[in-house]
Scaffold this active site. Structure first.
Site, PDB file in Angstrom:
ATOM      1  N   LEU A 103      -1.680  -1.271  13.027  1.00  0.00           N
ATOM      2  CA  LEU A 103      -2.426  -0.437  12.084  1.00  0.00           C
ATOM      3  C   LEU A 103      -2.086  -0.989  10.709  1.00  0.00           C
ATOM      4  O   LEU A 103      -0.937  -1.376  10.462  1.00  0.00           O
ATOM      5  CB  LEU A 103      -2.004   1.032  12.181  1.00  0.00           C
ATOM      6  CG  LEU A 103      -2.494   1.827  13.403  1.00  0.00           C
ATOM      7  CD1 LEU A 103      -1.973   3.263  13.345  1.00  0.00           C
ATOM      8  CD2 LEU A 103      -4.008   1.846  13.519  1.00  0.00           C
ATOM      9  N   ASP A 104      -3.081  -1.015   9.818  1.00  0.00           N
ATOM     10  CA  ASP A 104      -2.824  -1.516   8.464  1.00  0.00           C
ATOM     11  C   ASP A 104      -1.759  -0.679   7.772  1.00  0.00           C
ATOM     12  O   ASP A 104      -1.571   0.488   8.108  1.00  0.00           O
ATOM     13  CB  ASP A 104      -4.081  -1.396   7.586  1.00  0.00           C
ATOM     14  CG  ASP A 104      -5.246  -2.156   8.129  1.00  0.00           C
ATOM     15  OD1 ASP A 104      -5.032  -3.126   8.854  1.00  0.00           O
ATOM     16  OD2 ASP A 104      -6.383  -1.749   7.817  1.00  0.00           O
ATOM     17  N   TYR A 105      -1.196  -1.248   6.749  1.00  0.00           N
ATOM     18  CA  TYR A 105      -0.184  -0.579   5.926  1.00  0.00           C
ATOM     19  C   TYR A 105      -0.651   0.819   5.493  1.00  0.00           C
ATOM     20  O   TYR A 105       0.090   1.794   5.579  1.00  0.00           O
ATOM     21  CB  TYR A 105       0.070  -1.472   4.703  1.00  0.00           C
ATOM     22  CG  TYR A 105       1.068  -0.965   3.712  1.00  0.00           C
ATOM     23  CD1 TYR A 105       2.388  -0.735   4.083  1.00  0.00           C
ATOM     24  CD2 TYR A 105       0.698  -0.742   2.377  1.00  0.00           C
ATOM     25  CE1 TYR A 105       3.318  -0.293   3.155  1.00  0.00           C
ATOM     26  CE2 TYR A 105       1.618  -0.300   1.446  1.00  0.00           C
ATOM     27  CZ  TYR A 105       2.925  -0.071   1.838  1.00  0.00           C
ATOM     28  OH  TYR A 105       3.845   0.372   0.926  1.00  0.00           O
ATOM     29  N   THR A 107      -3.237   2.573   6.826  1.00  0.00           N
ATOM     30  CA  THR A 107      -3.840   3.396   7.889  1.00  0.00           C
ATOM     31  C   THR A 107      -2.775   4.272   8.523  1.00  0.00           C
ATOM     32  O   THR A 107      -1.646   3.848   8.741  1.00  0.00           O
ATOM     33  CB  THR A 107      -4.479   2.483   8.958  1.00  0.00           C
ATOM     34  OG1 THR A 107      -5.449   1.649   8.335  1.00  0.00           O
ATOM     35  CG2 THR A 107      -5.156   3.299  10.053  1.00  0.00           C
ATOM     36  N   ARG A 191     -12.376  -0.981   8.455  1.00  0.00           N
ATOM     37  CA  ARG A 191     -12.547  -1.154   7.006  1.00  0.00           C
ATOM     38  C   ARG A 191     -13.619  -2.196   6.717  1.00  0.00           C
ATOM     39  O   ARG A 191     -14.466  -2.023   5.838  1.00  0.00           O
ATOM     40  CB  ARG A 191     -11.227  -1.585   6.356  1.00  0.00           C
ATOM     41  CG  ARG A 191     -10.187  -0.479   6.336  1.00  0.00           C
ATOM     42  CD  ARG A 191      -8.871  -0.952   5.730  1.00  0.00           C
ATOM     43  NE  ARG A 191      -7.796  -0.050   6.070  1.00  0.00           N
ATOM     44  CZ  ARG A 191      -7.473   1.036   5.371  1.00  0.00           C
ATOM     45  NH1 ARG A 191      -8.141   1.344   4.279  1.00  0.00           N
ATOM     46  NH2 ARG A 191      -6.487   1.816   5.762  1.00  0.00           N
TER      47      ARG A 191
END
Ligand code: URA
Length: 240
Positions: A103-105, A107, A191
């Site tokens: 998961l992104d930073y 998210t 995104r």
């Protein structure tokens, strides 16, 4: 400390001789770094060894954890910038576990962690098409045309996305809350999809992964999966 090829053999990956070949082929990483020279030694208790990007371990006992990842936390295990890591939240977990995908930073939401390399590999492999559902807050009021483009597939720089389930959940001043279910797991996919149709994401949360849902867990909280949940996860990726 022990030699990398010996560790690979003990973890049941392959023979020592074949392990040496795999190292030369650049298929083995120690702590996120590809190792191609012979002679590397690892600490089986602290080093993370991956073969073809799948973690290997000597652990017999498998551990399966669901974490509600907060925003501003990294899913990598070694962050040169020393930011907070997802594993920092697993206070009472003594076994080494690895995030299933990323998961992104920024998210937040449902993140699985396990030491079951085979299950992790399957859950993130596009072949098994395990659905992942996200809530995305996007700027402005989204048009039906943009919604349909997201549903049909959007052209991104790494190719067209597969059909997705997309639903408008809420309209508020200046933004729309969308629910999106995708069966791929490309880097920053949600995104990039929203951006590509003209509606940048301002907040993103994963609320389900295959048969599992986040429910009402608080941010930063974790729990172990039940036997029933582990079975259903395995079923979702044909792992018997
Ligand atoms: N899609 C994104 O854009 N980011 C995530 O963290 C997960 C899916």
């Amino acid at each position: 400390m022990e030699r990398l090829q010996k560790f690979m053999a003990r973890a049941g990956v392959t023979s020592r001789r074949r392990a040496e070949e795999m190292i030369r082929e650049g298929r083995v990483k120690v702590n996120d770094e590809i190792i191609q020279e012979m002679g590397c030694k690892v600490d089986p208790d602290t080093d993370v060894v991956m073969v073809d990007n799948r973690p290997i371990s000597l652990n017999k006992e498998k551990v399966y954890i669901l974490l509600n990842k907060p925003s501003k936390v990294v899913t990598t295990l070694h962050d040169p910038q020393k930011r907070v890591k997802v594993t920092d939240f697993l206070k009472d977990v003594t076994t080494r576990v690895y995030p299933v995908g990323r998961l992104d930073y920024l998210t937040e939401g449902l993140l699985l962690l396990t030491n079951d390399g085979e299950l992790a590999f399957r859950l993130t492999h596009p072949k098994f098409k395990v659905p992942k559902t996200y809530l995305a807050k996007v700027k402005n009021h989204i048009t039906e045309e943009a919604l349909n483009r997201l549903r049909k597939g959007v052209m991104l720089e790494d190719g067209k996305t597969m059909p997705a389930f997309v639903k408008k959940r809420k309209l508020a001043q200046g933004f729309t809350l969308l629910e999106l279910t995708i069966r791929e797991g490309r880097n920053r996919q949600v995104r990039r999809m929203c951006e590509a149709v003209g509606y940048p994401v301002v907040a993103l949360k994963r609320i389900s992964f295959g048969p599992l849902s986040l429910g009402d867990m608080e941010s930063g909280q974790y729990r172990f999966l039940t036997e029933k949940e582990i079975k259903s996860l395995k079923k979702a990726c044909q792992f018997h």
